[in-house]
Design a protein around this motif. Structure first.
Motif, PDB file in Angstrom:
ATOM      1  N   GLU A 153       0.869  -1.192   0.000  1.00 25.80           N
ATOM      2  CA  GLU A 153       0.000   0.000   0.000  1.00 25.80           C
ATOM      3  C   GLU A 153       0.900   1.235   0.000  1.00 25.80           C
ATOM      4  O   GLU A 153       1.848   1.305   0.790  1.00 25.80           O
ATOM      5  CB  GLU A 153      -0.867  -0.048   1.268  1.00 25.80           C
ATOM      6  CG  GLU A 153      -1.710   1.174   1.503  1.00 25.80           C
ATOM      7  CD  GLU A 153      -2.624   1.004   2.736  1.00 25.80           C
ATOM      8  OE1 GLU A 153      -2.858  -0.135   3.202  1.00 25.80           O
ATOM      9  OE2 GLU A 153      -3.098   2.044   3.230  1.00 25.80           O
ATOM     10  N   ILE A 154       0.620   2.171  -0.889  1.00 28.31           N
ATOM     11  CA  ILE A 154       1.455   3.384  -0.940  1.00 28.31           C
ATOM     12  C   ILE A 154       0.672   4.559  -0.367  1.00 28.31           C
ATOM     13  O   ILE A 154      -0.452   4.839  -0.792  1.00 28.31           O
ATOM     14  CB  ILE A 154       1.915   3.695  -2.385  1.00 28.31           C
ATOM     15  CG1 ILE A 154       2.724   2.518  -2.942  1.00 28.31           C
ATOM     16  CG2 ILE A 154       2.746   4.981  -2.433  1.00 28.31           C
ATOM     17  CD1 ILE A 154       3.278   2.744  -4.342  1.00 28.31           C
ATOM     18  N   THR A 155       1.269   5.200   0.619  1.00 27.06           N
ATOM     19  CA  THR A 155       0.670   6.396   1.207  1.00 27.06           C
ATOM     20  C   THR A 155       1.643   7.531   0.945  1.00 27.06           C
ATOM     21  O   THR A 155       2.800   7.462   1.363  1.00 27.06           O
ATOM     22  CB  THR A 155       0.429   6.180   2.716  1.00 27.06           C
ATOM     23  OG1 THR A 155      -0.571   5.163   2.851  1.00 27.06           O
ATOM     24  CG2 THR A 155      -0.073   7.445   3.394  1.00 27.06           C
ATOM     25  N   CYS A 156       1.195   8.507   0.189  1.00 24.16           N
ATOM     26  CA  CYS A 156       2.163   9.517  -0.223  1.00 24.16           C
ATOM     27  C   CYS A 156       1.715  10.931   0.092  1.00 24.16           C
ATOM     28  O   CYS A 156       0.529  11.223   0.199  1.00 24.16           O
ATOM     29  CB  CYS A 156       2.457   9.367  -1.702  1.00 24.16           C
ATOM     30  SG  CYS A 156       1.005   9.288  -2.697  1.00 24.16           S
ATOM     31  N   SER A 157       2.705  11.789   0.242  1.00 21.16           N
ATOM     32  CA  SER A 157       2.436  13.167   0.642  1.00 21.16           C
ATOM     33  C   SER A 157       2.036  14.016  -0.543  1.00 21.16           C
ATOM     34  O   SER A 157       2.709  14.010  -1.573  1.00 21.16           O
ATOM     35  CB  SER A 157       3.701  13.786   1.232  1.00 21.16           C
ATOM     36  OG  SER A 157       4.458  12.830   1.894  1.00 21.16           O
ATOM     37  N   LEU A 158       0.936  14.726  -0.376  1.00 18.67           N
ATOM     38  CA  LEU A 158       0.587  15.780  -1.322  1.00 18.67           C
ATOM     39  C   LEU A 158      -0.148  16.822  -0.488  1.00 18.67           C
ATOM     40  O   LEU A 158      -1.356  16.736  -0.285  1.00 18.67           O
ATOM     41  CB  LEU A 158      -0.303  15.256  -2.459  1.00 18.67           C
ATOM     42  CG  LEU A 158      -0.559  16.291  -3.567  1.00 18.67           C
ATOM     43  CD1 LEU A 158       0.706  16.572  -4.370  1.00 18.67           C
ATOM     44  CD2 LEU A 158      -1.668  15.850  -4.496  1.00 18.67           C
ATOM     45  N   PRO A 159       0.615  17.812   0.033  1.00 25.39           N
ATOM     46  CA  PRO A 159       0.017  18.704   1.030  1.00 25.39           C
ATOM     47  C   PRO A 159      -1.141  19.543   0.509  1.00 25.39           C
ATOM     48  O   PRO A 159      -1.956  20.016   1.294  1.00 25.39           O
ATOM     49  CB  PRO A 159       1.182  19.589   1.473  1.00 25.39           C
ATOM     50  CG  PRO A 159       2.199  19.470   0.404  1.00 25.39           C
ATOM     51  CD  PRO A 159       2.026  18.109  -0.195  1.00 25.39           C
ATOM     52  N   GLY A 218      -1.932   0.542 -12.006  1.00 26.38           N
ATOM     53  CA  GLY A 218      -3.108   0.048 -11.263  1.00 26.38           C
ATOM     54  C   GLY A 218      -3.342   0.709  -9.915  1.00 26.38           C
ATOM     55  O   GLY A 218      -4.423   0.596  -9.344  1.00 26.38           O
ATOM     56  N   TYR A 219      -2.337   1.380  -9.363  1.00 22.64           N
ATOM     57  CA  TYR A 219      -2.500   2.012  -8.051  1.00 22.64           C
ATOM     58  C   TYR A 219      -3.619   3.055  -8.080  1.00 22.64           C
ATOM     59  O   TYR A 219      -3.695   3.877  -9.002  1.00 22.64           O
ATOM     60  CB  TYR A 219      -1.187   2.680  -7.599  1.00 22.64           C
ATOM     61  CG  TYR A 219      -0.309   1.740  -6.811  1.00 22.64           C
ATOM     62  CD1 TYR A 219      -0.640   1.387  -5.507  1.00 22.64           C
ATOM     63  CD2 TYR A 219       0.835   1.185  -7.378  1.00 22.64           C
ATOM     64  CE1 TYR A 219       0.143   0.507  -4.780  1.00 22.64           C
ATOM     65  CE2 TYR A 219       1.630   0.298  -6.660  1.00 22.64           C
ATOM     66  CZ  TYR A 219       1.276  -0.033  -5.351  1.00 22.64           C
ATOM     67  OH  TYR A 219       2.044  -0.911  -4.624  1.00 22.64           O
ATOM     68  N   LEU A 254      -3.750   3.328  -2.985  1.00 23.85           N
ATOM     69  CA  LEU A 254      -2.944   4.556  -3.086  1.00 23.85           C
ATOM     70  C   LEU A 254      -3.636   5.643  -2.275  1.00 23.85           C
ATOM     71  O   LEU A 254      -4.746   6.063  -2.587  1.00 23.85           O
ATOM     72  CB  LEU A 254      -2.846   4.986  -4.558  1.00 23.85           C
ATOM     73  CG  LEU A 254      -2.128   6.306  -4.857  1.00 23.85           C
ATOM     74  CD1 LEU A 254      -0.654   6.231  -4.476  1.00 23.85           C
ATOM     75  CD2 LEU A 254      -2.255   6.665  -6.343  1.00 23.85           C
ATOM     76  N   ASN A 255      -2.969   6.084  -1.218  1.00 21.40           N
ATOM     77  CA  ASN A 255      -3.545   7.124  -0.361  1.00 21.40           C
ATOM     78  C   ASN A 255      -2.713   8.391  -0.440  1.00 21.40           C
ATOM     79  O   ASN A 255      -1.496   8.331  -0.575  1.00 21.40           O
ATOM     80  CB  ASN A 255      -3.559   6.661   1.096  1.00 21.40           C
ATOM     81  CG  ASN A 255      -4.149   5.283   1.245  1.00 21.40           C
ATOM     82  OD1 ASN A 255      -5.199   5.003   0.693  1.00 21.40           O
ATOM     83  ND2 ASN A 255      -3.454   4.417   1.967  1.00 21.40           N
ATOM     84  N   LEU A 256      -3.372   9.514  -0.303  1.00 18.86           N
ATOM     85  CA  LEU A 256      -2.661  10.788  -0.257  1.00 18.86           C
ATOM     86  C   LEU A 256      -2.729  11.342   1.161  1.00 18.86           C
ATOM     87  O   LEU A 256      -3.684  11.085   1.888  1.00 18.86           O
ATOM     88  CB  LEU A 256      -3.289  11.805  -1.216  1.00 18.86           C
ATOM     89  CG  LEU A 256      -3.375  11.410  -2.695  1.00 18.86           C
ATOM     90  CD1 LEU A 256      -3.914  12.582  -3.513  1.00 18.86           C
ATOM     91  CD2 LEU A 256      -2.024  10.984  -3.230  1.00 18.86           C
ATOM     92  N   VAL A 257      -1.706  12.093   1.507  1.00 14.98           N
ATOM     93  CA  VAL A 257      -1.691  12.739   2.822  1.00 14.98           C
ATOM     94  C   VAL A 257      -1.753  14.247   2.636  1.00 14.98           C
ATOM     95  O   VAL A 257      -0.934  14.837   1.928  1.00 14.98           O
ATOM     96  CB  VAL A 257      -0.409  12.368   3.607  1.00 14.98           C
ATOM     97  CG1 VAL A 257      -0.284  13.209   4.866  1.00 14.98           C
ATOM     98  CG2 VAL A 257      -0.408  10.888   3.964  1.00 14.98           C
ATOM     99  N   ILE A 277      -6.057  12.155 -12.514  1.00 20.16           N
ATOM    100  CA  ILE A 277      -5.446  11.276 -11.498  1.00 20.16           C
ATOM    101  C   ILE A 277      -6.526  10.752 -10.552  1.00 20.16           C
ATOM    102  O   ILE A 277      -7.418  11.497 -10.147  1.00 20.16           O
ATOM    103  CB  ILE A 277      -4.352  12.050 -10.713  1.00 20.16           C
ATOM    104  CG1 ILE A 277      -3.114  12.214 -11.593  1.00 20.16           C
ATOM    105  CG2 ILE A 277      -4.001  11.355  -9.399  1.00 20.16           C
ATOM    106  CD1 ILE A 277      -2.064  13.135 -11.025  1.00 20.16           C
ATOM    107  N   VAL A 278      -6.413   9.463 -10.189  1.00 23.65           N
ATOM    108  CA  VAL A 278      -7.322   8.891  -9.184  1.00 23.65           C
ATOM    109  C   VAL A 278      -6.508   8.357  -8.000  1.00 23.65           C
ATOM    110  O   VAL A 278      -5.329   8.055  -8.139  1.00 23.65           O
ATOM    111  CB  VAL A 278      -8.195   7.738  -9.763  1.00 23.65           C
ATOM    112  CG1 VAL A 278      -9.191   8.258 -10.762  1.00 23.65           C
ATOM    113  CG2 VAL A 278      -7.325   6.634 -10.389  1.00 23.65           C
ATOM    114  N   PHE A 279      -7.174   8.295  -6.868  1.00 26.69           N
ATOM    115  CA  PHE A 279      -6.530   7.717  -5.678  1.00 26.69           C
ATOM    116  C   PHE A 279      -7.633   7.144  -4.799  1.00 26.69           C
ATOM    117  O   PHE A 279      -8.823   7.408  -5.032  1.00 26.69           O
ATOM    118  CB  PHE A 279      -5.706   8.768  -4.920  1.00 26.69           C
ATOM    119  CG  PHE A 279      -6.519   9.914  -4.372  1.00 26.69           C
ATOM    120  CD1 PHE A 279      -6.801  11.026  -5.145  1.00 26.69           C
ATOM    121  CD2 PHE A 279      -7.003   9.873  -3.069  1.00 26.69           C
ATOM    122  CE1 PHE A 279      -7.560  12.074  -4.649  1.00 26.69           C
ATOM    123  CE2 PHE A 279      -7.763  10.917  -2.556  1.00 26.69           C
ATOM    124  CZ  PHE A 279      -8.043  12.020  -3.352  1.00 26.69           C
TER     125      PHE A 279
END
Ligand code: SF4
Ligand code: SF4
Lengths: 348, 111
Positions: free
Chosen positions: A155-161, A191-192, A201-204, A233-235
């Protein structure tokens, strides 16, 4: 930009940080204490509900030097978890039913043993979360990593303020937004973030300034609309995280004259339900040198697990850790303000 | 601090207005709270309207409060500034539209 430690800045010293948030001036001194607030609601001493998340900080090295970074990470940080310590983590995990292993940093991808470790953890059948800054995946060296992570169901959790370029680049550096968009598109392509792909795929989101995050659902909706409309873009999910008053963010608060007001804001927004759900109750944090902490913030303040619980991965003892007392201080108000804040976003 | 009529710290004392007239003060704050709840308009949309109105009525307390509130609610700088331009357009337009009266008068008085 250099890290605070490379600048020999006084705020790189955890003792100085704790002194500032407790005693900076008369106003700060007069503010309610976190322990008292916990006592008022019958939560003192703060005890774990049981460790479910094993969060490893595999090193403070990062390709970026974001202004708000609570790790004080950057290219000049050389602290990296060794293979030997990673092996201790695997050994500790083996005998437990802890389901989630959360890899953070710095940029966790920069640890030279990253792939080996992900492979080993996934052999144990654990769910793996990688906290990525996105931009690291836009480099030649790491271009194959997304597929590797997809193959391991990471699982990818990534920063996008923020969903706009201006605010993202103010916090994370010029060019970050464009690179992040490029990487998110590439992650979508494999596919993420796509429904039914099983690749989460989660954004923070975290506030770019001295204010608190708003409602998580509303922000998620805004991000979904804007990123789809502007970038295709989707998440999956969005987590709102409150900035805690430590390290580089504390430096920003002091330099911008926002310290007192920010502390006051956090304390006024103290929410007992959020206090019940703070992440240290179900998480253990492991530092690059194997030291154990209640959370990644306490790690940066060098406040190790205490009260008779082991404080090094070599001495791992789940029962003792599940019965430990969590070490708190004034920075903890960042986790209990409003809807609360954790590595998984709001807690209420 | 220099003496001025406006002190940012006073905003925190807003609720003390109930000290002099509790019933009406309480009614106001209850009403205020209800106005800003999610409704047919989202809380975010209401916050942007409040930011625009704050500029129209030139209330420094409200400008501070709703700048922070719109930031928290995820509004971008562009959206916030566009909201202020809406207030500005209405204020400016309100002056300018009165020039029709001036034109009418000129027409009447002129040969
Ligand atoms: S916030 Fe994340 S990406 Fe930015 S410097 Fe810190 S660890 Fe690196
Ligand atoms: S800062 Fe850490 S110890 Fe304090 S409340 Fe938050 S998670 Fe718990």
């Amino acid at each position: 930009m250099k890290s605070l430690i490379a600048q020999s800045h006084s705020l790189s010293d955890p003792a100085v940080q704790l002194d500032v948030i407790n005693n900076h001036n008369e106003k700060v001194k007069s503010l309610d204490k976190f322990e008292n607030k916990l006592e008022e609601i019958g939560l003192l001493p703060l005890k774990p509900t049981g460790i479910e998340i094993f969060q490893i900080n595999v090193g403070y090295m990062c390709n970026m030097t974001c202004k708000h970074c609570h790790v004080d990470a950057g290219p000049d940080r050389k602290e990296i978890m060794t293979k030997e310590t990673l092996q201790y983590c695997l050994d500790a995990l083996k005998g437990t039913d802890i389901e989630t292993v959360d890899l953070t940093g710095g940029a966790p991808e920069m640890n030279p043993h990253f792939r080996w470790f992900v492979d080993e953890v996934s052999k144990l059948g654990k769910h793996i979360i990688v906290r990525s800054n996105l931009t690291i995946l836009d480099t030649r060296k790491f271009e194959n990593l997304p597929q590797f992570m997809a193959d391991h169901g990471v699982e990818i959790t990534c920063s996008l303020p923020f969903y706009s370029k201006r605010r993202t680049d103010i916090q994370r550096g010029e060019g970050t937004y464009d690179k992040s968009m490029k990487v998110l598109k590439m992650l979508n392509k494999i596919g993420y973030g796509k429904e039914d792909s099983g690749l989460q795929l989660n954004l923070v989101y975290n506030p770019v300034g001295a204010f608190l995050p708003g409602d998580q659902e509303s922000l998620k909706k805004q991000y979904k609309e804007r990123l789809w409309k502007d970038q295709d873009i989707v998440f999956n999910d969005l987590f709102t995280i409150t900035n805690l008053p430590i390290s580089r963010y504390l430096n920003f608060l002091m330099q911008s004259g926002n310290l007192e007001e920010y502390m006051e804001k956090l304390i006024n927004a103290f929410n007992p339900s959020a206090a019940k759900g703070v992440m240290c109750r179900n998480t253990i944090s492991i530092g690059w040198d194997g030291s154990l902490y209640d959370c990644d913030f306490n790690q940066m303040l060098q406040m190790k697990t205490n009260h008779g619980a082991p404080d090094h991965i070599k001495d791992w003892n789940l029962e003792k850790l599940n019965n430990r007392e969590i070490v708190t201080d004034q920075h903890c108000f960042g986790c209990t303000a409003g809807a609360g804040s954790s590595c998984g976003g709001a807690v209420t | 601090m220099d003496k001025t009529y406006y002190n940012p710290e006073d905003l925190k004392k807003f609720e003390n207005v109930t000290d002099f007239q509790e019933k009406l003060g309480k009614k106001f704050f209850d009403y205020y709270g209800s106005v800003f709840e999610e409704g047919a308009l989202t809380a975010r949309e209401k916050s942007l309207i409040a930011l625009a109105v704050a500029h129209a009525v030139q209330c420094p307390y409200c400008i501070d409060a709703y700048t922070e509130d719109t930031l928290e609610k995820g509004c971008s700088e562009e959206q916030m500034m566009e909201a202020v331009h809406v207030a500005t357009a209405i204020r400016g337009g309100a002056s300018l539209v009165h020039s029709v009266q001036m034109i009418n008068k000129v027409d009447k008085l002129s040969m």
